[in-house]
Every structure is written in structure tokens, then in C-alpha cells.
Design an enzyme around this catalytic site. Sequence first.
Site, mmCIF file in Angstrom:
data_model
loop_
_atom_site.group_PDB
_atom_site.id
_atom_site.type_symbol
_atom_site.label_atom_id
_atom_site.label_comp_id
_atom_site.label_asym_id
_atom_site.label_seq_id
_atom_site.Cartn_x
_atom_site.Cartn_y
_atom_site.Cartn_z
ATOM 1 N N ASN A 71 0.977 -2.581 5.185
ATOM 2 C CA ASN A 71 0.231 -1.326 5.292
ATOM 3 C C ASN A 71 -1.027 -1.279 4.424
ATOM 4 O OD1 ASN A 71 -0.012 1.734 5.756
ATOM 5 N ND2 ASN A 71 0.329 1.644 3.546
ATOM 6 N N TYR A 110 -14.024 -2.619 8.986
ATOM 7 C CA TYR A 110 -12.670 -2.076 9.142
ATOM 8 C C TYR A 110 -12.185 -2.253 10.580
ATOM 9 C CZ TYR A 110 -8.825 1.299 9.230
ATOM 10 O OH TYR A 110 -7.593 1.894 9.387
ATOM 11 N N ILE A 115 -5.135 10.358 11.216
ATOM 12 C CA ILE A 115 -4.026 11.011 10.545
ATOM 13 C C ILE A 115 -4.556 11.713 9.297
ATOM 14 C CG2 ILE A 115 -1.758 10.704 9.477
ATOM 15 C CD1 ILE A 115 -1.788 9.910 12.434
ATOM 16 N N SER A 130 -4.714 -0.101 13.839
ATOM 17 C CA SER A 130 -5.437 1.172 13.975
ATOM 18 C C SER A 130 -5.963 1.272 15.399
ATOM 19 C CB SER A 130 -6.623 1.215 13.003
ATOM 20 O OG SER A 130 -7.514 2.279 13.304
ATOM 21 N N GLY A 187 0.820 -1.209 0.000
ATOM 22 C CA GLY A 187 0.000 0.000 0.000
ATOM 23 C C GLY A 187 0.849 1.253 0.000
ATOM 24 N N ALA A 188 1.938 1.216 -0.791
ATOM 25 C CA ALA A 188 2.932 2.299 -0.732
ATOM 26 C C ALA A 188 2.636 3.455 -1.670
ATOM 27 C CB ALA A 188 4.323 1.734 -1.057
ATOM 28 N N SER A 189 1.538 3.397 -2.413
ATOM 29 C CA SER A 189 1.318 4.405 -3.452
ATOM 30 C C SER A 189 0.808 5.734 -2.922
ATOM 31 C CB SER A 189 0.335 3.865 -4.499
ATOM 32 O OG SER A 189 -0.911 3.549 -3.909
ATOM 33 N N ASP A 246 -1.078 -7.458 -5.482
ATOM 34 C CA ASP A 246 -2.454 -7.506 -4.990
ATOM 35 C C ASP A 246 -2.443 -8.410 -3.766
ATOM 36 O OD1 ASP A 246 -5.111 -7.953 -4.420
ATOM 37 O OD2 ASP A 246 -5.685 -8.498 -6.469
ATOM 38 N N VAL A 247 -2.622 -7.843 -2.584
ATOM 39 C CA VAL A 247 -2.482 -8.629 -1.352
ATOM 40 C C VAL A 247 -3.594 -9.657 -1.179
ATOM 41 C CG1 VAL A 247 -1.231 -6.764 -0.184
ATOM 42 C CG2 VAL A 247 -3.715 -6.965 0.131
#
Length: 253
Positions: free
Chosen positions: A93, A159, A192, A146, A16-18, A66-67
Site C-alpha cells: 500500500n 504517479y 477516496i 489506482s 504504508g500503514a500509518s 522503507d520500501v
Amino acid sequence: MSDLFDVGAETILITGASQGLGRQFARVLTAHGAAVVLAARQTGKLKALEEEIKAQGGRAAAVAMDVTDNGSIARAIDAAEAALGPVTVLINNAGIAVEKAAVEQSQADWDAVIGANLKGAYFVATEMARRMIARRSSGNVINVASVLGFSVVKFISPYAISKAGVVQMTKALALELAANNIRVNALAPGYIDTEINHDVWATPAGEKLVRRIPQRRVGHESDLDGAILLLASNASRYMTGSTVTVDGGFLLT
């Protein structure tokens, strides 16, 4: 003490680094000398971040992952290690949320959220652990949980459930992998400010939420820099199964 938080010898894979937190983790870790593999489903934004990091003298490689697809996970790690060498740190992430009342969440909504946030994180971690064990090397897994793994708000129940699962997954994997010298910890951010939610904080609902935070402000992405450096470096060498909360005191209320 300056060497305590050193990540210069680490090759760190970030899912999820994008955008958002993943992108910030990549920037701060490469600024401190780490080589970083940038992983996400769409590689367009990753390539721009890769070029940004390289332009500043950092080491980075972008891979498609794709996780929710175990084949994609394995191929991405193969590509990562071909580009930058054995991965020593994983930052799990990648994640999504679907905002609806619980009675309106569909099975597809549930499957998408649990699949990306919990199932995906589990299988990225276990694939990475198998490789670390096979080469008899130490390793480090950081799961992004989270505060909603410990508390709840309305309308994102899958979530919150997924992130509670991530906290428990962290403990379960930490216990099993300790004998292989692989540490597993979690980072639990509070609210955040990212580009995805930036406009929310000026709304009445956003302002009400901020008033619940004892520090009376939403976090900046950079507020997580110290915690991610702690968890990614040898400074946390005697930590495993822990969850580090960075939330401005949100859980105190």
C-alpha cells in the site's frame, strides 16, 4: 457463507500503514480476526495504531520499513515474522505523489514516486514471495493500484505511470507465482476521502472532480472494506492477476 471472508488465520503485512487507506485496512482486517503487521518509515503513528488495535482485542505489531531500501524490507519482514509468525498476506500500500506539471517534474521527483510506488512494491512482493516459496506455503499478495493506472488527470504523471506499472506488475507476478500457490491481485481505488486530501473536496477543483464521478460523491475509506476482505480472504481463491476497481464509476466517464 460467513466463513467465506474469514481472515482469522491470516497474518497480514500492510505497508504504508500509518495513515489513510493502510490504517483503514488494518482496522477492518483486525476487526475480522487477522493478525496485522503495520509497516511504514515512521513508527510513531504506527505505535498509536498498534495500541488502538490491541486495546480492542486485536493482534498487531509495528515495524519500521522503507520500501525503497531492500535491506530495510528484509529486516522489517524478519521483525514481523518474529512478532506474529509467518506472513501469509501482503498488502503493498505504500506510495506517494508529487503534484506538478510534467515539464516541472524533476528527476528526483520521478525517482521518489517510481521508487516508492512501483520499485518498492515490486521488491517487497518478491522478498515476501521468496519466503513463501522457501517454506512451501501458499501466499497472497495484494497490490494497491489506482484508477489512474487506467485513466489520467493533469499534474501527477509519475504517479499515474507508477500505478499503471503496478497493474502490469500484478499480472506478471501472478503468472510466475501461480505454480507456487501464491496469488497476486490488485485493488484500484478511485477518489477516496482521507485526511491528506479532505480539504480538497470543498474547493472548486474538488467539486468539479466529484461531478465526474457517476455516483456524485467521493469515496469513504470504509467503501474499500468489502474489496480488501474479498482479496485478503479465501473468497478470492480462484482470482489471480485481477484488478478490482472501487471508484463510484469514475472510469466509466
